[in-house]
Write an enzyme that holds these catalytic residues in place. Structure first.
Site, mmCIF file in Angstrom:
data_model
loop_
_atom_site.group_PDB
_atom_site.id
_atom_site.type_symbol
_atom_site.label_atom_id
_atom_site.label_comp_id
_atom_site.label_asym_id
_atom_site.label_seq_id
_atom_site.Cartn_x
_atom_site.Cartn_y
_atom_site.Cartn_z
ATOM 1 N N TYR A 140 0.315 -3.336 -8.255
ATOM 2 C CA TYR A 140 -0.375 -3.588 -6.989
ATOM 3 C C TYR A 140 -1.474 -2.564 -6.766
ATOM 4 O O TYR A 140 -1.259 -1.349 -6.901
ATOM 5 C CB TYR A 140 0.604 -3.539 -5.814
ATOM 6 C CG TYR A 140 -0.080 -3.915 -4.521
ATOM 7 C CD1 TYR A 140 -0.416 -5.243 -4.261
ATOM 8 C CD2 TYR A 140 -0.445 -2.955 -3.589
ATOM 9 C CE1 TYR A 140 -1.086 -5.600 -3.095
ATOM 10 C CE2 TYR A 140 -1.111 -3.303 -2.419
ATOM 11 C CZ TYR A 140 -1.432 -4.629 -2.183
ATOM 12 O OH TYR A 140 -2.103 -4.987 -1.040
ATOM 13 N N GLN A 204 3.233 -9.709 0.723
ATOM 14 C CA GLN A 204 3.359 -10.994 0.043
ATOM 15 C C GLN A 204 3.134 -10.868 -1.463
ATOM 16 O O GLN A 204 3.731 -11.614 -2.254
ATOM 17 C CB GLN A 204 2.415 -12.027 0.659
ATOM 18 C CG GLN A 204 0.955 -11.652 0.722
ATOM 19 C CD GLN A 204 0.575 -10.966 2.024
ATOM 20 O OE1 GLN A 204 1.353 -10.219 2.610
ATOM 21 N NE2 GLN A 204 -0.655 -11.220 2.478
ATOM 22 N N ASN A 244 0.064 0.420 1.937
ATOM 23 C CA ASN A 244 0.370 0.864 3.299
ATOM 24 C C ASN A 244 1.876 0.764 3.563
ATOM 25 O O ASN A 244 2.674 0.506 2.661
ATOM 26 C CB ASN A 244 -0.438 0.059 4.324
ATOM 27 C CG ASN A 244 -0.155 -1.438 4.228
ATOM 28 O OD1 ASN A 244 0.876 -1.866 3.697
ATOM 29 N ND2 ASN A 244 -1.068 -2.245 4.754
ATOM 30 N N THR A 267 -0.834 7.656 2.434
ATOM 31 C CA THR A 267 -0.953 8.932 1.726
ATOM 32 C C THR A 267 -0.631 10.124 2.621
ATOM 33 O O THR A 267 -0.729 10.054 3.851
ATOM 34 C CB THR A 267 -2.365 9.082 1.141
ATOM 35 O OG1 THR A 267 -2.379 10.171 0.221
ATOM 36 C CG2 THR A 267 -3.391 9.315 2.229
ATOM 37 N N GLN A 289 -7.766 13.350 2.599
ATOM 38 C CA GLN A 289 -6.649 12.405 2.613
ATOM 39 C C GLN A 289 -6.565 11.651 3.933
ATOM 40 O O GLN A 289 -6.156 10.489 3.978
ATOM 41 C CB GLN A 289 -5.339 13.129 2.324
ATOM 42 C CG GLN A 289 -5.285 13.747 0.930
ATOM 43 C CD GLN A 289 -5.623 12.760 -0.172
ATOM 44 O OE1 GLN A 289 -4.901 11.792 -0.389
ATOM 45 N NE2 GLN A 289 -6.729 12.992 -0.871
ATOM 46 N N HIS A 292 -8.200 8.126 4.245
ATOM 47 C CA HIS A 292 -7.604 6.931 3.647
ATOM 48 C C HIS A 292 -7.183 5.916 4.697
ATOM 49 O O HIS A 292 -7.398 4.714 4.537
ATOM 50 C CB HIS A 292 -6.352 7.311 2.832
ATOM 51 C CG HIS A 292 -6.639 7.707 1.424
ATOM 52 N ND1 HIS A 292 -6.893 6.802 0.424
ATOM 53 C CD2 HIS A 292 -6.687 8.925 0.843
ATOM 54 C CE1 HIS A 292 -7.089 7.445 -0.718
ATOM 55 N NE2 HIS A 292 -6.984 8.732 -0.492
ATOM 56 N N GLU A 358 3.848 14.085 -0.895
ATOM 57 C CA GLU A 358 3.234 13.325 -1.985
ATOM 58 C C GLU A 358 2.299 14.235 -2.781
ATOM 59 O O GLU A 358 2.375 14.332 -4.000
ATOM 60 C CB GLU A 358 2.458 12.145 -1.407
ATOM 61 C CG GLU A 358 1.709 11.342 -2.459
ATOM 62 C CD GLU A 358 0.755 10.323 -1.856
ATOM 63 O OE1 GLU A 358 0.365 9.393 -2.586
ATOM 64 O OE2 GLU A 358 0.383 10.463 -0.676
ATOM 65 N N HIS A 359 1.368 14.887 -2.073
ATOM 66 C CA HIS A 359 0.460 15.863 -2.675
ATOM 67 C C HIS A 359 0.706 17.215 -2.004
ATOM 68 O O HIS A 359 0.684 17.293 -0.773
ATOM 69 C CB HIS A 359 -1.008 15.501 -2.444
ATOM 70 C CG HIS A 359 -1.366 14.098 -2.791
ATOM 71 N ND1 HIS A 359 -1.510 13.090 -1.840
ATOM 72 C CD2 HIS A 359 -1.628 13.529 -3.982
ATOM 73 C CE1 HIS A 359 -1.859 11.970 -2.445
ATOM 74 N NE2 HIS A 359 -1.933 12.192 -3.743
ATOM 75 N N ASP A 392 -6.776 12.364 -7.718
ATOM 76 C CA ASP A 392 -7.024 10.973 -7.342
ATOM 77 C C ASP A 392 -7.848 10.241 -8.391
ATOM 78 O O ASP A 392 -7.713 9.028 -8.554
ATOM 79 C CB ASP A 392 -7.752 10.910 -5.997
ATOM 80 C CG ASP A 392 -6.822 11.114 -4.814
ATOM 81 O OD1 ASP A 392 -5.604 10.958 -4.984
ATOM 82 O OD2 ASP A 392 -7.318 11.431 -3.716
ATOM 83 N N GLU A 446 44.171 5.763 -16.319
ATOM 84 C CA GLU A 446 43.366 4.991 -15.366
ATOM 85 C C GLU A 446 43.995 3.650 -15.017
ATOM 86 O O GLU A 446 43.380 2.840 -14.324
ATOM 87 C CB GLU A 446 41.955 4.780 -15.946
ATOM 88 C CG GLU A 446 41.174 6.080 -16.064
ATOM 89 C CD GLU A 446 39.711 5.862 -16.427
ATOM 90 O OE1 GLU A 446 39.349 4.719 -16.785
ATOM 91 O OE2 GLU A 446 38.937 6.817 -16.335
ATOM 92 N N HIS A 451 42.415 -1.592 -22.158
ATOM 93 C CA HIS A 451 41.389 -0.815 -22.856
ATOM 94 C C HIS A 451 41.984 -0.166 -24.103
ATOM 95 O O HIS A 451 41.389 -0.202 -25.189
ATOM 96 C CB HIS A 451 40.831 0.275 -21.936
ATOM 97 C CG HIS A 451 39.857 -0.219 -20.914
ATOM 98 N ND1 HIS A 451 40.178 -1.154 -19.960
ATOM 99 C CD2 HIS A 451 38.549 0.114 -20.696
ATOM 100 C CE1 HIS A 451 39.132 -1.376 -19.182
ATOM 101 N NE2 HIS A 451 38.117 -0.620 -19.615
#
Length: 461
Positions: A140, A204, A244, A267, A289, A292, A358-359, A392, A446, A451
């Site tokens: 995306y 979507q 977003n 961001t 930033q 954005h 994030e940064h 970036d 167990e 087994h």
């Protein structure tokens, strides 16, 4: 208006943690975040979109494109000739910049690929681990307030290096470009050899990638007939890419049906700075930033009230001069942005680890040493000459990174996002017999005796 923009530094709220000994939980509660009400509201809306796309397929995508993007669509697949045209018409200067970004990102991605493992743990007992690419990915690339050909590079290159054979890309349709994504997005995709591109935006797009859409799902719906030549949109195994709050929420809601890279939402930047930092540089990076998105987060963590005051003054000066001044002012004035005052760098590091940005930029004396003490961040930028803008576009690192504190447990996009580790076990008869008694003992402990029986039957005379 100019006066208001000059006062933007004053709208950046202060969180004063000096003299307070806080636990990790208290620190996480104290650092700035966007409101939870907005996130909860987004989740409800996004779930409705996902349900609509799953139920109505291309008809839902057409209706959502009309509602959110103001465009009419018969089918969102971008024609091959549109990709070729966009590349042919791409500004040579932009093409050169993209090619250099691709070169650096590819070089770094190739160095990330882990080695396969072959191990003999005993005679006749071999173990292995093979790294295998996923079969199909959906990438995306956001649109709307800005154009992100760099995100095409950041998504596509590591997937290609991993060896993914089927790559689809989605980006929002733009009314001014004939209901297709921005031409620079299409050109970047063509430059990387990506032919399956869709004009789908937002939640979507994530839903379409996660669940796929049958070729005949538009027939008889919304007054359209099926565009059989365009075909189905096949579901993917992994979805990556920033976006977003609606895109990030959609990725969280479909996780499990597909893999995701991280919740790469609106961001955020945190700058850890002391009295040695240059106020103009700190302010410029916070603004970079904030432009954005009005929901972008810009946070300064410092033990110097004098630096904080100087940065506020610089924010007023630089905001007036920047193109997206209103957007910057809104982001800086939001609950997600703040100056956090701390007693010293020890507390500052603790705050940054709790925030898990994030940064994260480090602008302190011994910046490299301070950076080595950071555990939680999507990416760390060390010193005055490593701004987030470098990452970036052209550092070679990846700018698709976790947000909203998820860097405490997730990583930025990299080659391993598109790989799976498959373990291989190969024991011969003697090697199995050597550990058979241990298997029987553990299976009994167990209360899973079958087994053990599955091993014992192999040695019945």
């Amino acid at each position: 208006m100019i006066r208001q923009l000059q006062d933007v530094g004053r709208t950046l709220r202060t969180i004063d943690l000096r003299g307070r000994r806080l636990s990790l939980a208290e620190l996480r509660g104290a650092v700035p975040r966007a409101g939870r009400t907005a996130a909860a509201d987004a989740e409800h809306k996004v779930q409705q979109i996902i349900d609509d796309v799953r139920h109505s397929g291309f008809a839902a995508l057409s209706e959502l494109a009309a509602r959110f993007d103001g465009v009419e669509q018969r089918h969102p697949r971008v024609p091959t000739e549109a990709l070729a045209k966009a590349l042919a018409e791409l500004d040579p200067v932009v093409r050169a910049a993209l090619e250099e970004s691709i070169r650096r990102v590819r070089s770094f991605a190739e160095s990330q690929r882990p080695a396969d493992v072959d191990l003999t743990v005993a005679a006749g007992a071999a173990l292995g681990q093979r790294w295998v690419p996923v079969g199909r990915v959906g990438l995306y690339v956001p649109g709307g307030l800005a154009v992100y050909p760099s995100s095409v590079v950041m998504n596509v290159v590591p997937a290609q290096v991993a060896g993914v054979e089927s790559i689809a890309l989605a980006s929002p349709p733009q009314k001014e470009f004939g209901s297709l994504p921005h031409p620079t997005i299409l050109a970047a995709a063509a430059l990387l050899g990506i032919e399956e591109v869709y004009a789908i935006g937002g939640a979507q797009a994530i839903a379409a990638f996660a669940y796929g859409i049958a070729a005949d799902s538009v027939a008889g719906e919304a007054g359209h007939e099926a565009d059989v030549s365009a075909g189905a949109l096949e579901p993917v195994d992994v979805i990556t890419g920033p976006g977003n709050i609606f895109v990030a929420t959609a990725k969280r809601l479909v996780k499990g049906a597909v893999g995701i890279d991280s919740e790469a939402g609106a961001t955020e930047i945190a700058v850890l700075a002391d009295a040695t930092a240059v106020p103009a540089l700190v302010a410029a990076d916070l603004i970079s930033q904030a432009e954005h998105d009005p929901q972008a987060a810009s946070v300064l963590v410092t033990d110097s009230p004098e630096l904080a005051d100087a940065v506020r003054a610089q924010l007023g000066v630089q905001t007036v001069a920047t193109k997206h001044a209103d957007r910057v002012a809104e982001a800086l004035g939001g609950p997600q942005s703040a100056v956090v005052l701390v007693d010293d760098m020890v507390q500052g590091i603790a705050v940054c680890n709790a925030y898990a940005a994030e940064h994260l930029e480090i602008m302190t004396a011994d910046a490299a040493g301070v950076a080595g003490r950071i555990r939680n961040a999507g990416a760390i930028f060390v010193g005055d000459y490593s701004p987030v803008s470098l990452g970036d576009y052209c550092a070679g690192s990846n700018h698709v990174l976790p947000t909203r504190g998820t860097a405490a447990f997730s990583s930025g996009l990299n080659v391993t996002t598109f790989l799976r580790a498959i373990q291989v076990v190969h024991y011969d008869r003697d090697a199995l017999q050597e550990v058979s008694a241990h298997i029987v003992a553990l299976s009994a402990a167990e209360n899973l005796p079958a087994h053990g029986d599955a091993v014992k039957i192999r040695f019945v005379p």
